[in-house]
Design a protein around this motif. Structure first.
Motif, PDB file in Angstrom:
ATOM      1  N   ALA A 140     -16.489  10.890  -1.735  1.00  0.00           N
ATOM      2  CA  ALA A 140     -17.738  10.865  -2.495  1.00  0.00           C
ATOM      3  C   ALA A 140     -18.501   9.589  -2.165  1.00  0.00           C
ATOM      4  N   GLU A 141     -19.820   9.694  -2.062  1.00  0.00           N
ATOM      5  CA  GLU A 141     -20.640   8.515  -1.764  1.00  0.00           C
ATOM      6  C   GLU A 141     -22.045   8.714  -2.315  1.00  0.00           C
ATOM      7  N   THR A 142     -22.478   7.770  -3.158  1.00  0.00           N
ATOM      8  CA  THR A 142     -23.806   7.857  -3.769  1.00  0.00           C
ATOM      9  C   THR A 142     -24.801   6.870  -3.177  1.00  0.00           C
ATOM     10  N   ASP A 143     -24.322   5.904  -2.390  1.00  0.00           N
ATOM     11  CA  ASP A 143     -25.216   4.925  -1.766  1.00  0.00           C
ATOM     12  C   ASP A 143     -25.773   5.534  -0.487  1.00  0.00           C
ATOM     13  N   LEU A 144     -26.996   6.034  -0.556  1.00  0.00           N
ATOM     14  CA  LEU A 144     -27.576   6.756   0.576  1.00  0.00           C
ATOM     15  C   LEU A 144     -28.016   5.828   1.699  1.00  0.00           C
ATOM     16  N   SER A 145     -27.998   4.514   1.449  1.00  0.00           N
ATOM     17  CA  SER A 145     -28.306   3.532   2.493  1.00  0.00           C
ATOM     18  C   SER A 145     -27.043   2.981   3.147  1.00  0.00           C
ATOM     19  N   THR A 161     -16.801   5.009  10.163  1.00  0.00           N
ATOM     20  CA  THR A 161     -16.795   3.897   9.216  1.00  0.00           C
ATOM     21  C   THR A 161     -17.993   4.009   8.283  1.00  0.00           C
ATOM     22  N   SER A 162     -17.815   3.482   7.080  1.00  0.00           N
ATOM     23  CA  SER A 162     -18.928   3.385   6.134  1.00  0.00           C
ATOM     24  C   SER A 162     -18.865   2.030   5.439  1.00  0.00           C
ATOM     25  N   MET A 163     -20.030   1.423   5.280  1.00  0.00           N
ATOM     26  CA  MET A 163     -20.159   0.152   4.571  1.00  0.00           C
ATOM     27  C   MET A 163     -21.322   0.275   3.599  1.00  0.00           C
ATOM     28  N   THR A 164     -21.031   0.222   2.303  1.00  0.00           N
ATOM     29  CA  THR A 164     -22.087   0.344   1.308  1.00  0.00           C
ATOM     30  C   THR A 164     -22.826  -0.980   1.149  1.00  0.00           C
ATOM     31  N   ASN A 165     -23.973  -0.930   0.494  1.00  0.00           N
ATOM     32  CA  ASN A 165     -24.749  -2.149   0.256  1.00  0.00           C
ATOM     33  C   ASN A 165     -24.010  -3.140  -0.626  1.00  0.00           C
ATOM     34  N   PRO A 187      -8.838  -4.599   4.450  1.00  0.00           N
ATOM     35  CA  PRO A 187      -9.286  -5.784   3.714  1.00  0.00           C
ATOM     36  C   PRO A 187     -10.782  -5.672   3.452  1.00  0.00           C
ATOM     37  N   GLN A 188     -11.190  -5.942   2.224  1.00  0.00           N
ATOM     38  CA  GLN A 188     -12.594  -5.800   1.863  1.00  0.00           C
ATOM     39  C   GLN A 188     -13.338  -7.124   2.048  1.00  0.00           C
ATOM     40  N   PRO A 189     -14.524  -7.072   2.642  1.00  0.00           N
ATOM     41  CA  PRO A 189     -15.294  -8.304   2.846  1.00  0.00           C
ATOM     42  C   PRO A 189     -15.825  -8.849   1.526  1.00  0.00           C
ATOM     43  N   GLN A 190     -16.146 -10.131   1.545  1.00  0.00           N
ATOM     44  CA  GLN A 190     -16.755 -10.775   0.389  1.00  0.00           C
ATOM     45  C   GLN A 190     -18.221 -11.059   0.676  1.00  0.00           C
ATOM     46  N   GLY A 191     -19.032 -11.076  -0.377  1.00  0.00           N
ATOM     47  CA  GLY A 191     -20.452 -11.346  -0.212  1.00  0.00           C
ATOM     48  C   GLY A 191     -21.246 -10.770  -1.364  1.00  0.00           C
ATOM     49  N   GLY A 192     -22.567 -10.809  -1.221  1.00  0.00           N
ATOM     50  CA  GLY A 192     -23.454 -10.288  -2.245  1.00  0.00           C
ATOM     51  C   GLY A 192     -24.099  -8.989  -1.796  1.00  0.00           C
ATOM     52  N   ILE A 193     -24.850  -8.378  -2.696  1.00  0.00           N
ATOM     53  CA  ILE A 193     -25.540  -7.126  -2.392  1.00  0.00           C
ATOM     54  C   ILE A 193     -26.422  -7.311  -1.155  1.00  0.00           C
ATOM     55  N   ASN A 194     -26.336  -6.356  -0.241  1.00  0.00           N
ATOM     56  CA  ASN A 194     -27.130  -6.318   0.997  1.00  0.00           C
ATOM     57  C   ASN A 194     -26.768  -7.413   2.001  1.00  0.00           C
ATOM     58  N   ASP A 195     -25.621  -8.096   1.805  1.00  0.00           N
ATOM     59  CA  ASP A 195     -25.171  -9.100   2.771  1.00  0.00           C
ATOM     60  C   ASP A 195     -24.448  -8.481   3.960  1.00  0.00           C
ATOM     61  N   TYR A 196     -24.088  -7.214   3.872  1.00  0.00           N
ATOM     62  CA  TYR A 196     -23.060  -6.668   4.747  1.00  0.00           C
ATOM     63  C   TYR A 196     -23.636  -5.902   5.941  1.00  0.00           C
ATOM     64  N   GLN A 197     -22.877  -5.962   7.045  1.00  0.00           N
ATOM     65  CA  GLN A 197     -23.123  -5.118   8.207  1.00  0.00           C
ATOM     66  C   GLN A 197     -21.780  -4.798   8.844  1.00  0.00           C
ATOM     67  N   VAL A 198     -21.723  -3.688   9.575  1.00  0.00           N
ATOM     68  CA  VAL A 198     -20.512  -3.343  10.313  1.00  0.00           C
ATOM     69  C   VAL A 198     -20.914  -2.770  11.663  1.00  0.00           C
ATOM     70  N   ASP A 199     -20.145  -3.124  12.698  1.00  0.00           N
ATOM     71  CA  ASP A 199     -20.325  -2.524  14.017  1.00  0.00           C
ATOM     72  C   ASP A 199     -18.955  -2.115  14.526  1.00  0.00           C
ATOM     73  N   LEU A 200     -18.801  -0.837  14.828  1.00  0.00           N
ATOM     74  CA  LEU A 200     -17.543  -0.256  15.284  1.00  0.00           C
ATOM     75  C   LEU A 200     -17.599  -0.043  16.786  1.00  0.00           C
ATOM     76  N   GLU A 201     -16.548  -0.470  17.493  1.00  0.00           N
ATOM     77  CA  GLU A 201     -16.437  -0.241  18.927  1.00  0.00           C
ATOM     78  C   GLU A 201     -15.061   0.345  19.211  1.00  0.00           C
ATOM     79  N   VAL A 202     -15.030   1.439  19.960  1.00  0.00           N
ATOM     80  CA  VAL A 202     -13.774   2.130  20.240  1.00  0.00           C
ATOM     81  C   VAL A 202     -13.732   2.493  21.717  1.00  0.00           C
TER      82      VAL A 202
END
Length: 276
Positions: A140-145, A161-165, A187-202
């Motif tokens: 389930a996911e409600t964060d459409l961004s 992968t998914s990273m919410t705001n 492990p979950q990252p630390q930070g504030g709202i909208n601080d996060y980004q993720v880039d997946l390479e496989v």
């Protein structure tokens, strides 16, 4: 070029680009040829709010998948002799801004997105086989961004992968022709709202660059048992700037935007240093 872009490289090393007009309501495609480029309009009018997925199929045809934000639907544009347009899925079902796509070994497209059934919204995988969609719900996911990524490994594993705001990071893994997904604890990252980004390479291995606060490690690496470990401190970056991970033979390279100057910055980490 306009606000929304997409690109890929075909088997001959030539670029296929998609981009919009400045207001984001016209789609153009440019394809590199042997000695010149071709440039065409694909869509004269559409409402976009996200990037365009560009896929080159086994026949070297250019395919674009994009989201019409006016009715929450995905559309596929394919260039054979001319551009053809077809709807993928139902109107109202594609509700996430992100909808990354990869080509599967059997020629189908795997799309990661948040889909809605009119009541609930879920992070899902769609498989488009050329005529119909099959959907697998991941969570389930409600964060459409939510920042969503999908990659196919050299040995046939799909990763989503998914990273919410708000910083909730998830990853799902399955063989490309299987519907049994694993969802390892990360492990979950630390930070504030909208601080996060993720880039997946496989490729032969799976790695992620995860942006958070200075208290969070930046590189996530999967081991042969499917477990993930984190390494290295966060480099200077901006939340809305470049965040692109590259794996070389001996190094990880992370391209970021320097916070003060906004200049593109090359950050490298030796694998030998990590492994001792």
């Amino acid at each position: 070029m306009g606000q929304y872009l997409g690109s890929t490289i075909d088997a001959e090393g030539r670029q296929h680009l998609a981009y919009t007009s400045g207001t984001g309501n016209q789609i153009f495609a440019s394809v590199e040829g042997e000695s010149s480029w071709t440039h065409e309009m694909v869509r004269s009018s559409i409402a976009l709010d996200g990037e365009i997925s560009v896929i080159v199929d086994s026949n070297n045809n250019t395919n674009l998948i994009y989201r019409d934000s006016s009715d929450n639907s995905l559309e596929l544009a394919t260039k054979i002799s001319s551009w053809s347009l077809i709807d993928i899925g139902d109107v109202g079902s594609a509700v996430s801004i992100d909808h990354p796509t990869v080509l599967l070994p059997n020629g189908s497209f795997a799309i990661a997105l948040i889909e809605s059934d009119g009541i609930n919204s879920n992070l899902s995988q769609w498989i488009w086989n050329g005529t119909a969609i099959s959907s697998t719900v991941l969570q389930a996911e409600t964060d459409l961004s939510t920042d969503i990524e999908i990659e196919l490994s050299d040995d046939g594993y799909l990763y989503i992968t998914s990273m919410t705001n708000s910083g909730t990071l998830s990853i799902f893994k399955s063989m490309w022709n299987d519907s049994n997904w694993t969802n390892p604890t990360l492990p979950q990252p630390q930070g504030g709202i909208n601080d996060y980004q993720v880039d997946l390479e496989v490729s032969s291995t799976a790695i992620m660059a995860v942006r958070g606060s200075g208290n969070s490690d930046v590189i996530y690496v999967e081991d042969i048992d499917g477990n993930w470990t984190t390494i290295a401190s966060q480099p200077p970056s901006t939340s809305n700037g470049a965040w692109d991970l590259i794996e070389l033979d001996d190094h990880y390279v992370l391209l970021t935007s320097e916070p003060t100057s906004n200049l593109l910055t090359w950050n490298s980490l030796s694998k030998h240093q990590i492994n001792g």
